[in-house]
Design an enzyme around this catalytic site. Sequence first.
Site, PDB file in Angstrom:
ATOM      1  N   TYR A   1       0.846  -1.201   0.000  1.00  0.00           N
ATOM      2  CA  TYR A   1       0.000   0.000   0.000  1.00  0.00           C
ATOM      3  C   TYR A   1       0.880   1.248   0.000  1.00  0.00           C
ATOM      4  O   TYR A   1       0.625   2.212  -0.714  1.00  0.00           O
ATOM      5  CB  TYR A   1      -0.918   0.004   1.227  1.00  0.00           C
TER       6      TYR A   1
ATOM      7  N   PHE B   1      -8.007  19.858 -24.944  1.00  0.00           N
ATOM      8  CA  PHE B   1      -8.326  18.449 -25.092  1.00  0.00           C
ATOM      9  C   PHE B   1      -9.627  18.245 -24.317  1.00  0.00           C
ATOM     10  O   PHE B   1      -9.861  18.932 -23.318  1.00  0.00           O
ATOM     11  CB  PHE B   1      -7.203  17.539 -24.566  1.00  0.00           C
ATOM     12  N   THR B   2     -10.472  17.306 -24.774  1.00  0.00           N
ATOM     13  CA  THR B   2     -11.831  17.177 -24.208  1.00  0.00           C
ATOM     14  C   THR B   2     -11.837  17.118 -22.675  1.00  0.00           C
ATOM     15  O   THR B   2     -12.529  17.895 -22.020  1.00  0.00           O
ATOM     16  CB  THR B   2     -12.508  15.906 -24.765  1.00  0.00           C
TER      17      THR B   2
ATOM     18  N   ASP C   1       1.120  19.416 -20.687  1.00  0.00           N
ATOM     19  CA  ASP C   1       0.450  18.115 -20.846  1.00  0.00           C
ATOM     20  C   ASP C   1       1.370  17.269 -21.723  1.00  0.00           C
ATOM     21  O   ASP C   1       1.498  17.491 -22.925  1.00  0.00           O
ATOM     22  CB  ASP C   1      -0.931  18.296 -21.486  1.00  0.00           C
TER      23      ASP C   1
ATOM     24  N   LYS D   1      -0.880   6.720 -22.839  1.00  0.00           N
ATOM     25  CA  LYS D   1      -0.278   7.143 -24.096  1.00  0.00           C
ATOM     26  C   LYS D   1       1.247   7.143 -23.975  1.00  0.00           C
ATOM     27  O   LYS D   1       1.945   6.426 -24.671  1.00  0.00           O
ATOM     28  CB  LYS D   1      -0.770   8.552 -24.474  1.00  0.00           C
TER      29      LYS D   1
ATOM     30  N   ARG E   1     -13.688  13.503 -34.303  1.00  0.00           N
ATOM     31  CA  ARG E   1     -13.077  14.608 -33.577  1.00  0.00           C
ATOM     32  C   ARG E   1     -13.567  15.883 -34.238  1.00  0.00           C
ATOM     33  O   ARG E   1     -12.915  16.510 -35.038  1.00  0.00           O
ATOM     34  CB  ARG E   1     -11.542  14.539 -33.606  1.00  0.00           C
TER      35      ARG E   1
ATOM     36  N   PHE F   1     -19.755  12.800 -26.429  1.00  0.00           N
ATOM     37  CA  PHE F   1     -19.273  11.921 -27.501  1.00  0.00           C
ATOM     38  C   PHE F   1     -19.034  10.495 -27.028  1.00  0.00           C
ATOM     39  O   PHE F   1     -19.051   9.561 -27.817  1.00  0.00           O
ATOM     40  CB  PHE F   1     -17.998  12.481 -28.144  1.00  0.00           C
TER      41      PHE F   1
HETATM   42  C1  LIG Z   1      -3.414  15.284 -24.758  1.00  0.00           C
HETATM   43  C2  LIG Z   1      -4.186  14.471 -23.783  1.00  0.00           C
HETATM   44  N1  LIG Z   1      -4.302  14.883 -22.525  1.00  0.00           N
HETATM   45  C3  LIG Z   1      -4.983  14.176 -21.618  1.00  0.00           C
HETATM   46  C4  LIG Z   1      -5.611  12.995 -21.947  1.00  0.00           C
HETATM   47  C5  LIG Z   1      -6.424  12.248 -20.920  1.00  0.00           C
HETATM   48  O1  LIG Z   1      -5.779  11.076 -20.558  1.00  0.00           O
HETATM   49  P1  LIG Z   1      -6.555   9.760 -20.089  1.00  0.00           P
HETATM   50  O2  LIG Z   1      -7.328   9.239 -21.273  1.00  0.00           O
HETATM   51  O3  LIG Z   1      -5.487   8.826 -19.613  1.00  0.00           O
HETATM   52  O4  LIG Z   1      -7.485  10.161 -18.986  1.00  0.00           O
HETATM   53  C6  LIG Z   1      -5.493  12.521 -23.244  1.00  0.00           C
HETATM   54  C7  LIG Z   1      -6.155  11.268 -23.616  1.00  0.00           C
HETATM   55  O5  LIG Z   1      -6.294  10.859 -24.721  1.00  0.00           O
HETATM   56  C8  LIG Z   1      -4.771  13.289 -24.201  1.00  0.00           C
HETATM   57  O6  LIG Z   1      -4.670  12.898 -25.474  1.00  0.00           O
END
Ligand SMILES: Cc1ncc(COP(=O)(O)O)c(C=O)c1O
Length: 488
Positions: free
Chosen positions: A86, A138-139, A229, A272, A395, A461
């Site tokens: 843990y 990013f979304t 990011d 990723k 997208r 989406f």
């Molecule tokens: C540029 C970017 N930031 C953040 C994220 C979010 O990451 P996760 O899907 O691991 O939550 C992604 C996911 O595709 C991404 O492409």
Amino acid sequence: MSSKHQSPQVKFYSGEEIPLELHKVRIVQKLNLVPIERRLEALNEGGFNTFQLTTLDVFLDMLTDSGTNAMSDNQLSAMMQADDAYAGSQSFIRLQKAVLDVLNTKYLLPVHQGRAAENILGVAYVKKTSLVPMNYHFTTAMAHITENGGRIAELLYPEAYVINSDHPFKGNMNIEALDEIIKRTGKEHIPYVRMEASTNLIGGQPFSIQNLRDVRAICDKYEIRLVLDASLVGENAYLVKQREEEFKDKSMAEILHTMTGLADLVYFSARKLSSSRGGGICTNNLKIYHELEALVPLYEGFTTYGGISTREIEAMAVGLYETLDETMISQSPSFIKYLVNESKKKGIPMITPAGVLGAHVDAMDFCSHIPQTEYPAGALAAAFFLVSGVRGMERGSVSNQRDEEGNETYADMELLRLAVPRRVFTLSQISYVIDRLSWLYDNRELIGGLKFTYEPPVLRFFMGKLAPTSDWPQKLMAKFRKDFGNSL
Ligand SMILES: Cc1ncc(COP(=O)(O)O)c(C=O)c1O
């Protein structure tokens, strides 16, 4: 060859530009290519949303590279020596060392995936009056800012929106606009500036290190945090080496350290970046570390596992080191380049230059007869699945969220993204993608629009359901049968 760090290149005697796999396949997974009639049923069951398909109906899964990159033999073997504890696990200590070596940051907070890092940043720093400038949203990054009452400002140069371009760094932030918006908004309302490596939603386009330095200078001028990011920072660094003169002879580690050294805080999706699961928040700033530390046990788990299994922590550590290997990190971009360039030769409108993470088809041009109100990128994603069994991702406007008054906000670009996860597909599979895309392009007038039948309020989406505005899928299927006979 004089260069210290040559990129891996194999020239063909024929002069053809063919990306050569510098790995071999040792574990395989059987794929299903079901007949078009079943593919239409699957689309109907899934509300014409490719997120709602199951892999039994999918031939090539090009939805995303997130969590779908091939893992290496070294990653798998590392998973066998995970230290389950843990607190104070040796697996975490190995991960800390990898983060220090690869990203050059001392402090690491593990989180279960990228958006968990975005949640923690949002909770810690974003208030109702906040504005977060970024190269592009990013979304999930945007959703966590708006969920906390803040707003975002996207500050790209106009060249970012040019579909057919040879600009090497379409992900660059507009420096003049950044300075101007900080002056206008007041620096006290700007918790951080966010730079996204390999800007996902505009076609996987990188920024240059010079641009990051310029952003850093503005952040220094106003004393604002700079957040990187780094989910796709490996590929961004690879394209810096390819495209930015100053870095052509540098190693991947030198380039990555230069990039992360310009940010106050770096976060990433390990799904990723390191071809594993998990995510992380990294910094060299102890004050920032302490500001965020308490939120990890609250939302994720203890600070030495952060909701990630120790096996995945081991895979993450090895995967991070592997991002430094150019034969690995160049594999997906070189396949994407091949897919984009060969598709262009057939007249298919693609985003250029080829970027990272996937090839992007310009649905606004491909389906110029479908108005944005009927979601051309969503329609193209569904139509392409129907005629090929290949699952891409919309997208475009379906991926956008409505404004505060509930009005549609139409996307700057309507894209069908065909992700190319690292070391997953063979070149004949990519040739199949190009072949079916080219057939669809020649029959594009048969594609029609979509309308929502179920629309969730947040990140619609993912779970949303749509329906075709006419019987166009049946007509497209009939033409497929006419041209391809009994072929799958
Ligand atoms: C540029 C970017 N930031 C953040 C994220 C979010 O990451 P996760 O899907 O691991 O939550 C992604 C996911 O595709 C991404 O492409």
